[in-house]
Design a protein around this motif. Sequence first.
Motif, PDB file in Angstrom:
ATOM      1  N   LEU A   1       0.820  -1.211   0.000  1.00  0.00           N
ATOM      2  CA  LEU A   1       0.000   0.000   0.000  1.00  0.00           C
ATOM      3  C   LEU A   1       0.856   1.263   0.000  1.00  0.00           C
ATOM      4  CD1 LEU A   1      -2.763  -1.210   2.443  1.00  0.00           C
ATOM      5  CD2 LEU A   1      -3.093  -0.608   0.027  1.00  0.00           C
ATOM      6  N   GLY A   2       2.029   1.183   0.605  1.00  0.00           N
ATOM      7  CA  GLY A   2       2.957   2.315   0.579  1.00  0.00           C
ATOM      8  C   GLY A   2       3.519   2.569  -0.803  1.00  0.00           C
ATOM      9  N   ILE A   3       3.567   1.531  -1.611  1.00  0.00           N
ATOM     10  CA  ILE A   3       4.077   1.652  -2.979  1.00  0.00           C
ATOM     11  C   ILE A   3       2.967   2.094  -3.928  1.00  0.00           C
ATOM     12  CG2 ILE A   3       5.000   0.328  -4.933  1.00  0.00           C
ATOM     13  CD1 ILE A   3       6.430  -1.432  -2.779  1.00  0.00           C
ATOM     14  N   GLU A   4       1.805   1.479  -3.781  1.00  0.00           N
ATOM     15  CA  GLU A   4       0.698   1.739  -4.703  1.00  0.00           C
ATOM     16  C   GLU A   4      -0.621   1.634  -3.947  1.00  0.00           C
ATOM     17  OE1 GLU A   4      -1.607   2.800  -7.206  1.00  0.00           O
ATOM     18  OE2 GLU A   4       0.272   2.494  -8.293  1.00  0.00           O
ATOM     19  N   ARG A   5      -1.246   2.780  -3.670  1.00  0.00           N
ATOM     20  CA  ARG A   5      -2.471   2.783  -2.879  1.00  0.00           C
ATOM     21  C   ARG A   5      -3.592   1.958  -3.523  1.00  0.00           C
ATOM     22  NH1 ARG A   5      -0.928   3.856   2.037  1.00  0.00           N
ATOM     23  NH2 ARG A   5      -1.039   6.006   2.714  1.00  0.00           N
ATOM     24  N   GLN A   6      -3.665   1.933  -4.832  1.00  0.00           N
ATOM     25  CA  GLN A   6      -4.728   1.181  -5.504  1.00  0.00           C
ATOM     26  C   GLN A   6      -4.547  -0.327  -5.390  1.00  0.00           C
ATOM     27  OE1 GLN A   6      -5.020   2.854  -9.525  1.00  0.00           O
ATOM     28  NE2 GLN A   6      -7.148   3.306  -8.991  1.00  0.00           N
ATOM     29  N   ILE A   7      -3.403  -0.776  -4.880  1.00  0.00           N
ATOM     30  CA  ILE A   7      -3.177  -2.209  -4.753  1.00  0.00           C
ATOM     31  C   ILE A   7      -4.185  -2.832  -3.798  1.00  0.00           C
ATOM     32  CG2 ILE A   7      -1.544  -2.467  -2.838  1.00  0.00           C
ATOM     33  CD1 ILE A   7      -1.150  -3.947  -6.356  1.00  0.00           C
ATOM     34  N   GLY A   8      -4.817  -2.001  -2.972  1.00  0.00           N
ATOM     35  CA  GLY A   8      -5.870  -2.489  -2.093  1.00  0.00           C
ATOM     36  C   GLY A   8      -7.012  -3.145  -2.855  1.00  0.00           C
ATOM     37  N   LEU A   9      -7.155  -2.812  -4.124  1.00  0.00           N
ATOM     38  CA  LEU A   9      -8.165  -3.466  -4.955  1.00  0.00           C
ATOM     39  C   LEU A   9      -7.886  -4.959  -5.107  1.00  0.00           C
ATOM     40  CD1 LEU A   9      -8.440  -0.737  -7.723  1.00  0.00           C
ATOM     41  CD2 LEU A   9     -10.193  -1.308  -6.024  1.00  0.00           C
ATOM     42  N   LEU A  10      -6.625  -5.358  -4.907  1.00  0.00           N
ATOM     43  CA  LEU A  10      -6.229  -6.754  -5.073  1.00  0.00           C
ATOM     44  C   LEU A  10      -5.957  -7.447  -3.742  1.00  0.00           C
ATOM     45  CD1 LEU A  10      -3.816  -6.241  -8.088  1.00  0.00           C
ATOM     46  CD2 LEU A  10      -6.202  -6.983  -8.146  1.00  0.00           C
ATOM     47  N   LEU A  11      -6.212  -6.759  -2.645  1.00  0.00           N
ATOM     48  CA  LEU A  11      -5.988  -7.333  -1.322  1.00  0.00           C
ATOM     49  C   LEU A  11      -7.326  -7.643  -0.675  1.00  0.00           C
ATOM     50  CD1 LEU A  11      -3.209  -4.964   0.046  1.00  0.00           C
ATOM     51  CD2 LEU A  11      -2.915  -7.213  -0.967  1.00  0.00           C
ATOM     52  N   PRO A  12      -7.422  -8.563   0.247  1.00  0.00           N
ATOM     53  CA  PRO A  12      -6.357  -9.459   0.697  1.00  0.00           C
ATOM     54  C   PRO A  12      -6.112 -10.572  -0.313  1.00  0.00           C
ATOM     55  CG  PRO A  12      -8.394  -9.973   1.835  1.00  0.00           C
ATOM     56  CD  PRO A  12      -8.670  -8.777   0.960  1.00  0.00           C
ATOM     57  N   CYS A  13      -5.122 -11.398  -0.028  1.00  0.00           N
ATOM     58  CA  CYS A  13      -4.822 -12.550  -0.886  1.00  0.00           C
ATOM     59  C   CYS A  13      -5.886 -13.621  -0.640  1.00  0.00           C
ATOM     60  CB  CYS A  13      -3.445 -13.126  -0.554  1.00  0.00           C
ATOM     61  SG  CYS A  13      -2.076 -12.007  -0.898  1.00  0.00           S
ATOM     62  N   ASN A  14      -6.540 -14.055  -1.683  1.00  0.00           N
ATOM     63  CA  ASN A  14      -7.577 -15.069  -1.537  1.00  0.00           C
ATOM     64  C   ASN A  14      -6.989 -16.465  -1.442  1.00  0.00           C
ATOM     65  OD1 ASN A  14      -9.804 -13.380  -1.500  1.00  0.00           O
ATOM     66  ND2 ASN A  14      -9.989 -13.380  -3.723  1.00  0.00           N
ATOM     67  N   VAL A  15      -7.536 -17.224  -0.503  1.00  0.00           N
ATOM     68  CA  VAL A  15      -7.212 -18.636  -0.345  1.00  0.00           C
ATOM     69  C   VAL A  15      -8.543 -19.372  -0.394  1.00  0.00           C
ATOM     70  CG1 VAL A  15      -6.219 -20.393   1.164  1.00  0.00           C
ATOM     71  CG2 VAL A  15      -5.185 -18.100   1.068  1.00  0.00           C
ATOM     72  N   VAL A  16      -8.647 -20.336  -1.297  1.00  0.00           N
ATOM     73  CA  VAL A  16      -9.887 -21.081  -1.485  1.00  0.00           C
ATOM     74  C   VAL A  16      -9.733 -22.488  -0.912  1.00  0.00           C
ATOM     75  CG1 VAL A  16     -11.434 -22.106  -3.224  1.00  0.00           C
ATOM     76  CG2 VAL A  16     -10.564 -19.774  -3.528  1.00  0.00           C
ATOM     77  N   VAL A  17     -10.728 -22.888  -0.143  1.00  0.00           N
ATOM     78  CA  VAL A  17     -10.817 -24.264   0.349  1.00  0.00           C
ATOM     79  C   VAL A  17     -12.120 -24.801  -0.226  1.00  0.00           C
ATOM     80  CG1 VAL A  17     -10.863 -25.767   2.368  1.00  0.00           C
ATOM     81  CG2 VAL A  17      -9.642 -23.571   2.483  1.00  0.00           C
ATOM     82  N   ARG A  18     -12.021 -25.908  -0.988  1.00  0.00           N
ATOM     83  CA  ARG A  18     -13.230 -26.426  -1.646  1.00  0.00           C
ATOM     84  C   ARG A  18     -13.174 -27.936  -1.780  1.00  0.00           C
ATOM     85  NH1 ARG A  18     -12.200 -27.132  -7.393  1.00  0.00           N
ATOM     86  NH2 ARG A  18     -10.163 -26.299  -7.949  1.00  0.00           N
TER      87      ARG A  18
END
Length: 131
Positions: free
Chosen positions: A67-84
Amino acid sequence: MKLGYRTTLQTDFDDAVARTREALGDVGFGVLTEIDVKATLKKKLDEDMENYLILGACNPQFAHRALGIERQIGLLLPCNVVVRDDTDNPGTVIVEAMNPDIMVAVTDAPGLPEVASGAAELLQKAIAALD
């Protein structure tokens, strides 16, 4: 580029979720969000599907740096982990974590590749710990 990292577990769904949460915590990720896709689709559309849970995993240090590098990166956070549940193999659960390098692919912000690489290393370690 790989979309994510994956493993399969010979266990029930609830055990896989608990083990995934623990493995993420062991490498510094907390789960900020949880989306029960099965329950949501049943409630909203009256559609049935297998157990499918999306965990929004966040490592505060990496999130802060990104976020300190690129504020718009929040659009891609958090990292998704799928359990299925693996519908082709009863008694098998699939666990997949997104590849943080995807963040790098959509922005050319200097410094972001190093952040993504560090996050990727920890997510891969968490997925490997499930085996």
